[in-house]
Design a protein around this motif. Sequence first.
Motif, PDB file in Angstrom:
ATOM      1  N   GLU A 131      52.479  15.319  37.151  1.00 26.77           N
ATOM      2  CA  GLU A 131      52.240  15.494  38.572  1.00 26.77           C
ATOM      3  C   GLU A 131      51.339  16.710  38.771  1.00 26.77           C
ATOM      4  O   GLU A 131      51.452  17.698  38.046  1.00 26.77           O
ATOM      5  CB  GLU A 131      53.551  15.702  39.323  1.00 26.77           C
ATOM      6  N   PRO A 132      50.436  16.674  39.734  1.00 26.25           N
ATOM      7  CA  PRO A 132      49.552  17.822  39.978  1.00 26.25           C
ATOM      8  C   PRO A 132      50.347  19.079  40.303  1.00 26.25           C
ATOM      9  O   PRO A 132      51.433  19.015  40.888  1.00 26.25           O
ATOM     10  CB  PRO A 132      48.719  17.375  41.188  1.00 26.25           C
ATOM     11  N   VAL A 133      49.783  20.216  39.931  1.00 30.48           N
ATOM     12  CA  VAL A 133      50.451  21.497  40.169  1.00 30.48           C
ATOM     13  C   VAL A 133      50.765  21.697  41.651  1.00 30.48           C
ATOM     14  O   VAL A 133      51.827  22.222  42.017  1.00 30.48           O
ATOM     15  CB  VAL A 133      49.581  22.664  39.648  1.00 30.48           C
ATOM     16  N   ASP A 134      49.856  21.256  42.531  1.00 32.93           N
ATOM     17  CA  ASP A 134      50.040  21.529  43.955  1.00 32.93           C
ATOM     18  C   ASP A 134      51.289  20.878  44.538  1.00 32.93           C
ATOM     19  O   ASP A 134      51.809  21.321  45.563  1.00 32.93           O
ATOM     20  CB  ASP A 134      48.808  21.106  44.756  1.00 32.93           C
ATOM     21  N   VAL A 135      51.810  19.851  43.869  1.00 35.62           N
ATOM     22  CA  VAL A 135      53.030  19.184  44.338  1.00 35.62           C
ATOM     23  C   VAL A 135      54.209  20.159  44.346  1.00 35.62           C
ATOM     24  O   VAL A 135      55.133  20.026  45.160  1.00 35.62           O
ATOM     25  CB  VAL A 135      53.336  17.965  43.437  1.00 35.62           C
ATOM     26  N   TYR A 136      54.172  21.146  43.477  1.00 34.01           N
ATOM     27  CA  TYR A 136      55.295  22.059  43.293  1.00 34.01           C
ATOM     28  C   TYR A 136      55.186  23.342  44.126  1.00 34.01           C
ATOM     29  O   TYR A 136      56.146  24.122  44.185  1.00 34.01           O
ATOM     30  CB  TYR A 136      55.388  22.478  41.822  1.00 34.01           C
ATOM     31  N   ILE A 137      54.042  23.587  44.740  1.00 32.20           N
ATOM     32  CA  ILE A 137      53.776  24.897  45.340  1.00 32.20           C
ATOM     33  C   ILE A 137      54.817  25.286  46.386  1.00 32.20           C
ATOM     34  O   ILE A 137      55.321  26.419  46.392  1.00 32.20           O
ATOM     35  CB  ILE A 137      52.363  24.934  45.941  1.00 32.20           C
ATOM     36  N   LYS A 138      55.150  24.405  47.291  1.00 29.84           N
ATOM     37  CA  LYS A 138      56.105  24.739  48.347  1.00 29.84           C
ATOM     38  C   LYS A 138      57.433  25.207  47.760  1.00 29.84           C
ATOM     39  O   LYS A 138      58.010  26.205  48.209  1.00 29.84           O
ATOM     40  CB  LYS A 138      56.333  23.555  49.278  1.00 29.84           C
ATOM     41  N   GLU A 171      53.709  27.041  58.291  1.00 24.58           N
ATOM     42  CA  GLU A 171      55.085  26.647  58.576  1.00 24.58           C
ATOM     43  C   GLU A 171      55.993  27.866  58.714  1.00 24.58           C
ATOM     44  O   GLU A 171      56.856  27.921  59.601  1.00 24.58           O
ATOM     45  CB  GLU A 171      55.596  25.722  57.467  1.00 24.58           C
ATOM     46  N   GLN A 172      55.784  28.851  57.854  1.00 22.20           N
ATOM     47  CA  GLN A 172      56.586  30.081  57.946  1.00 22.20           C
ATOM     48  C   GLN A 172      56.311  30.825  59.235  1.00 22.20           C
ATOM     49  O   GLN A 172      57.238  31.377  59.862  1.00 22.20           O
ATOM     50  CB  GLN A 172      56.294  30.986  56.747  1.00 22.20           C
ATOM     51  N   ALA A 173      55.059  30.835  59.663  1.00 23.96           N
ATOM     52  CA  ALA A 173      54.707  31.508  60.915  1.00 23.96           C
ATOM     53  C   ALA A 173      55.378  30.808  62.097  1.00 23.96           C
ATOM     54  O   ALA A 173      55.860  31.472  63.030  1.00 23.96           O
ATOM     55  CB  ALA A 173      53.195  31.517  61.089  1.00 23.96           C
ATOM     56  N   LYS A 174      55.427  29.499  62.063  1.00 28.26           N
ATOM     57  CA  LYS A 174      56.096  28.744  63.124  1.00 28.26           C
ATOM     58  C   LYS A 174      57.578  29.079  63.188  1.00 28.26           C
ATOM     59  O   LYS A 174      58.134  29.298  64.256  1.00 28.26           O
ATOM     60  CB  LYS A 174      55.918  27.248  62.909  1.00 28.26           C
ATOM     61  N   LYS A 175      58.207  29.165  62.031  1.00 29.96           N
ATOM     62  CA  LYS A 175      59.627  29.503  61.979  1.00 29.96           C
ATOM     63  C   LYS A 175      59.880  30.890  62.548  1.00 29.96           C
ATOM     64  O   LYS A 175      60.836  31.131  63.277  1.00 29.96           O
ATOM     65  CB  LYS A 175      60.158  29.410  60.551  1.00 29.96           C
ATOM     66  N   THR A 176      59.013  31.826  62.193  1.00 26.56           N
ATOM     67  CA  THR A 176      59.143  33.195  62.689  1.00 26.56           C
ATOM     68  C   THR A 176      58.991  33.245  64.199  1.00 26.56           C
ATOM     69  O   THR A 176      59.758  33.907  64.904  1.00 26.56           O
ATOM     70  CB  THR A 176      58.091  34.100  62.028  1.00 26.56           C
TER      71      THR A 176
END
Length: 346
Positions: free
Chosen positions: A295-302, A336-341
């Motif tokens: 699987e591509p590396v970017d799949v794991y970033i989150k 997404e983190q900014a939205k949560k904040t």
Amino acid sequence: MSYNRRLTRNGADNGPSATEDSNRIVVLDGGFATQLSCHVDQPVDGDPLWSARFLATHPQAVIDTHLDFLRAGADLIMTNTYQASVGGFMEYLKLTEEESLNLITKAVNMAQIACDKFVTEYPNTNRPRPLIVGSIGPYGASLHDASEYTGSYAKYTSPETMAEWHRPRIEAVLRAGVDVLALETIPCSVEAETLVELLKEYPAAKAWLSFSCRPDGKHISYGEDFQKVARKCYDMNPQQLIAIGANCIAPSSVEGLFRGINKGREHNPVPLIVYPNSGEKYNAQLGWIDRDKCEPVDVYIKTWLDLGISFVGGCCRTYATDVSRIRNEVTKWQIEQAKKTNNKII
């Protein structure tokens, strides 16, 4: 040395506070030898100097490779010095000691040229000037027996021998003006601790330390517990180490290595870095195999960012296109983190 505060997160020395900068993520570059292969005709893998040979034979290809990563969204580039050493250049390029040190210096100059060109190409970007990181690979890489992935040389190589081998390379890249050192793919605790102590000889320098690890998600290559070794090394020199982590491991192994590493250290967390390979396996006869199974590396970033890892990138078999995807995932996570904040504030 122009160490930059923007590389640190979660209270590392000289860095911003966790409140000020809790969502700051640094995107690294990818596999240098992998991307270099797009610019040269001859094989890169298998050479006793690996990609470092091309410092002497194809300097423009080295610069172009750095540029590929910068254009893809990397915040920094690592010098093409992972397998560069005075002894290696003397043996395989027939250079003198002085010429060998000069070639290591030129590797930093090539990265600087790439940064200068990038800034000229994109004068109106909001991105800060990219940083240059001096790549310092393990002692085992000079042995040409893949022992950087086993650490077997720890049985018969003294810390003094390792320090003497590393010292001239570290001094060369520091004199040439790198912003940070990458002490990378270290397979054993004795070399890691040696490097952490050696770093103290250069008190103005900053570095990250990353290990090569077994696929079990628990141990560094020599069999020692990753989390115990990582915490010990960080506590030996928190003033100079900006991150501890792992590189050139399969992406699927990352979560097991890092989950819980800072449990009980909420007020003194270890800053974390990871830049895995693509997950492919290397076969001496066939080369890299099983890409279709990865699987591509970017799949794991989150998942990694949720674990508190703040430096992410790629290693072997990751291209500039992978860095672009990593950058996109980082941006999505930050939004997404900014939205949560904002929701909490409201």
